[in-house]
Design a protein around this motif. Structure first.
Motif, PDB file in Angstrom:
ATOM      1  N   GLY A  60       0.776  -1.231   0.000  1.00 50.09           N
ATOM      2  CA  GLY A  60       0.000   0.000   0.000  1.00 50.09           C
ATOM      3  C   GLY A  60       0.806   1.279   0.000  1.00 50.09           C
ATOM      4  N   GLY A  61       0.134   2.327   0.410  1.00 50.33           N
ATOM      5  CA  GLY A  61       0.629   3.681   0.424  1.00 50.33           C
ATOM      6  C   GLY A  61      -0.586   4.574   0.600  1.00 50.33           C
ATOM      7  N   ALA A  62      -0.362   5.864   0.747  1.00 51.71           N
ATOM      8  CA  ALA A  62      -1.487   6.773   0.982  1.00 51.71           C
ATOM      9  C   ALA A  62      -2.305   6.960  -0.284  1.00 51.71           C
ATOM     10  CB  ALA A  62      -0.966   8.112   1.477  1.00 51.71           C
ATOM     11  N   GLY A  63      -3.626   6.828  -0.158  1.00 52.55           N
ATOM     12  CA  GLY A  63      -4.495   7.044  -1.305  1.00 52.55           C
ATOM     13  C   GLY A  63      -5.776   6.256  -1.186  1.00 52.55           C
ATOM     14  N   SER A  64      -6.587   6.304  -2.237  1.00 53.23           N
ATOM     15  CA  SER A  64      -7.869   5.596  -2.243  1.00 53.23           C
ATOM     16  C   SER A  64      -7.971   4.591  -3.384  1.00 53.23           C
ATOM     17  CB  SER A  64      -9.027   6.606  -2.335  1.00 53.23           C
ATOM     18  OG  SER A  64      -8.868   7.434  -3.479  1.00 53.23           O
ATOM     19  N   ALA A  65      -6.889   4.403  -4.134  1.00 52.30           N
ATOM     20  CA  ALA A  65      -6.880   3.404  -5.202  1.00 52.30           C
ATOM     21  C   ALA A  65      -6.810   2.009  -4.589  1.00 52.30           C
ATOM     22  CB  ALA A  65      -5.687   3.648  -6.129  1.00 52.30           C
ATOM     23  N   PRO A  66      -7.108   0.961  -5.366  1.00 55.29           N
ATOM     24  CA  PRO A  66      -6.991  -0.404  -4.833  1.00 55.29           C
ATOM     25  C   PRO A  66      -5.589  -0.656  -4.269  1.00 55.29           C
ATOM     26  CG  PRO A  66      -8.144  -0.439  -6.924  1.00 55.29           C
ATOM     27  CD  PRO A  66      -7.656   0.972  -6.735  1.00 55.29           C
ATOM     28  N   GLY A  67      -5.552  -1.216  -3.076  1.00 53.44           N
ATOM     29  CA  GLY A  67      -4.270  -1.507  -2.436  1.00 53.44           C
ATOM     30  C   GLY A  67      -3.682  -0.351  -1.660  1.00 53.44           C
ATOM     31  N   GLN A  68      -4.311   0.819  -1.714  1.00 50.13           N
ATOM     32  CA  GLN A  68      -3.851   1.978  -0.944  1.00 50.13           C
ATOM     33  C   GLN A  68      -4.750   2.166   0.275  1.00 50.13           C
ATOM     34  OE1 GLN A  68      -3.850   5.152  -3.928  1.00 50.13           O
ATOM     35  NE2 GLN A  68      -1.663   4.817  -4.285  1.00 50.13           N
ATOM     36  N   VAL A  85      -7.407  -6.005   6.052  1.00 57.30           N
ATOM     37  CA  VAL A  85      -7.029  -4.712   6.629  1.00 57.30           C
ATOM     38  C   VAL A  85      -8.243  -3.788   6.639  1.00 57.30           C
ATOM     39  CG1 VAL A  85      -5.464  -2.733   6.493  1.00 57.30           C
ATOM     40  CG2 VAL A  85      -4.697  -4.987   5.697  1.00 57.30           C
ATOM     41  N   SER A  86      -8.512  -3.171   7.768  1.00 57.16           N
ATOM     42  CA  SER A  86      -9.567  -2.150   7.823  1.00 57.16           C
ATOM     43  C   SER A  86      -8.979  -0.813   7.387  1.00 57.16           C
ATOM     44  CB  SER A  86     -10.162  -2.057   9.229  1.00 57.16           C
ATOM     45  OG  SER A  86      -9.161  -1.801  10.188  1.00 57.16           O
ATOM     46  N   ASP A  87      -9.580  -0.260   6.343  1.00 61.61           N
ATOM     47  CA  ASP A  87      -9.117   1.001   5.744  1.00 61.61           C
ATOM     48  C   ASP A  87     -10.022   2.114   6.275  1.00 61.61           C
ATOM     49  OD1 ASP A  87      -7.946   2.893   4.142  1.00 61.61           O
ATOM     50  OD2 ASP A  87      -8.524   1.966   2.239  1.00 61.61           O
ATOM     51  N   PHE A  88      -9.697   2.568   7.485  1.00 63.12           N
ATOM     52  CA  PHE A  88     -10.551   3.471   8.266  1.00 63.12           C
ATOM     53  C   PHE A  88     -11.004   4.696   7.470  1.00 63.12           C
ATOM     54  CE2 PHE A  88     -11.063   6.844  11.508  1.00 63.12           C
ATOM     55  CZ  PHE A  88     -11.859   6.222  12.457  1.00 63.12           C
ATOM     56  N   GLY A  89     -10.053   5.410   6.880  1.00 63.18           N
ATOM     57  CA  GLY A  89     -10.378   6.672   6.203  1.00 63.18           C
ATOM     58  C   GLY A  89     -11.089   6.506   4.883  1.00 63.18           C
ATOM     59  N   GLY A 100       0.775 -10.041  -0.957  1.00 65.12           N
ATOM     60  CA  GLY A 100       0.362  -8.638  -0.961  1.00 65.12           C
ATOM     61  C   GLY A 100      -0.524  -8.247  -2.129  1.00 65.12           C
ATOM     62  N   LYS A 101      -0.976  -9.223  -2.913  1.00 65.96           N
ATOM     63  CA  LYS A 101      -1.880  -8.936  -4.025  1.00 65.96           C
ATOM     64  C   LYS A 101      -3.304  -8.793  -3.490  1.00 65.96           C
ATOM     65  CE  LYS A 101      -3.780 -10.942  -8.269  1.00 65.96           C
ATOM     66  NZ  LYS A 101      -3.815 -12.143  -9.150  1.00 65.96           N
ATOM     67  N   GLU A 102      -3.978  -7.723  -3.908  1.00 67.35           N
ATOM     68  CA  GLU A 102      -5.341  -7.511  -3.419  1.00 67.35           C
ATOM     69  C   GLU A 102      -6.280  -8.564  -3.992  1.00 67.35           C
ATOM     70  OE1 GLU A 102      -8.327  -3.789  -2.700  1.00 67.35           O
ATOM     71  OE2 GLU A 102      -7.805  -4.209  -4.775  1.00 67.35           O
ATOM     72  N   LEU A 103      -7.046  -9.192  -3.116  1.00 65.75           N
ATOM     73  CA  LEU A 103      -8.031 -10.200  -3.521  1.00 65.75           C
ATOM     74  C   LEU A 103      -9.401  -9.583  -3.725  1.00 65.75           C
ATOM     75  CD1 LEU A 103      -6.965 -13.090  -1.110  1.00 65.75           C
ATOM     76  CD2 LEU A 103      -6.393 -12.818  -3.542  1.00 65.75           C
ATOM     77  N   PHE A 104      -9.821  -8.737  -2.806  1.00 64.56           N
ATOM     78  CA  PHE A 104     -11.079  -8.018  -2.971  1.00 64.56           C
ATOM     79  C   PHE A 104     -11.148  -6.860  -1.991  1.00 64.56           C
ATOM     80  CE2 PHE A 104     -12.224 -11.661  -0.167  1.00 64.56           C
ATOM     81  CZ  PHE A 104     -12.636 -10.976   0.960  1.00 64.56           C
TER      82      PHE A 104
END
Length: 201
Positions: A60-68, A85-89, A100-104
């Motif tokens: 990840g990294g900061a952002g709203s794209a998949p995996g961020q 992972v809970s993506d609070f924001g 580390g590949k996003e599944l959904f």
């Protein structure tokens, strides 16, 4: 006539005062030396225990794209080594494989089932079902291992932010705003609770 008292020479009194001053100075110097030595020893012991490590995986990294992420809050691992992972924001939950590949991705901001208002705590049970503290919708949501919505429950929550299982199908929820722990089974049936808001005197 009474014998007159002999007066101590002034020189001896001065010498005695000088000795007292020297003793105090010596003690102060010794205290300083001990303090500096102890401080250096503390630093040396701290550095000896500090080990530089490299992460096995960075996601990840900061952002709203998949995996961020925007304020990732909690992580839980399933039986296959996948992690949630809970993506609070970003008001969502993301699941990744061990590489580390996003599944959904589950959710967006909202109040409907499968939507969230700043999700925080997450837990994965022995069947890889996912439980999420939907913090400011004041509820717990449950999903299957593929991210499909199963159910939700409310029980007077006020900002639940943590959830954990005991390995015997009991779920412990940290009900932050109500200052207590609530316990449920995996279907959301209430078992017990303890704690309360105690006003400051």
């Amino acid at each position: 006539m009474a014998a007159s008292k002999k007066k101590k020479p002034k020189g001896k009194r001065k010498n005695r005062g000088l000795k007292v001053i020297l003793v105090f100075l010596s003690m102060a110097l010794l205290t300083t030396v001990i303090y500096v030595a102890a401080n250096q020893l503390h630093k040396a012991l701290f550095l000896a225990k500090t080990v530089e490590v490299q992460p096995d995986l960075t996601v990840g990294g900061a952002g709203s794209a998949p995996g961020q992420f925007q304020q990732p809050w909690a992580v839980a691992v399933d039986s296959q080594g996948n992690f949630v992972v809970s993506d609070f924001g970003n008001h969502r939950i993301q699941k990744f494989d061990p590489a580390g590949k996003e599944l959904f991705c589950i959710g967006k901001e909202g109040k409907d089932p499968g939507e969230f208002e700043q999700p925080s705590g997450v837990f994965v049970d022995a069947d890889d079902q996912i439980y999420v503290c939907d913090t400011f919708n004041y509820r717990i949501q449950k999903f299957d291992s593929k991210g499909h919505f199963l159910k939700l429950w409310e029980h007077g929550f006020y900002g639940p932010k943590g959830i954990m299982g005991d390995g015997h199908k009991a779920l412990y929820v940290v009900d932050t705003g109500n200052h207590k722990i609530q316990v449920f089974d995996e279907d959301g049936n209430f078992i017990k609770e303890w704690g309360r808001n105690r006003p400051i005197p």
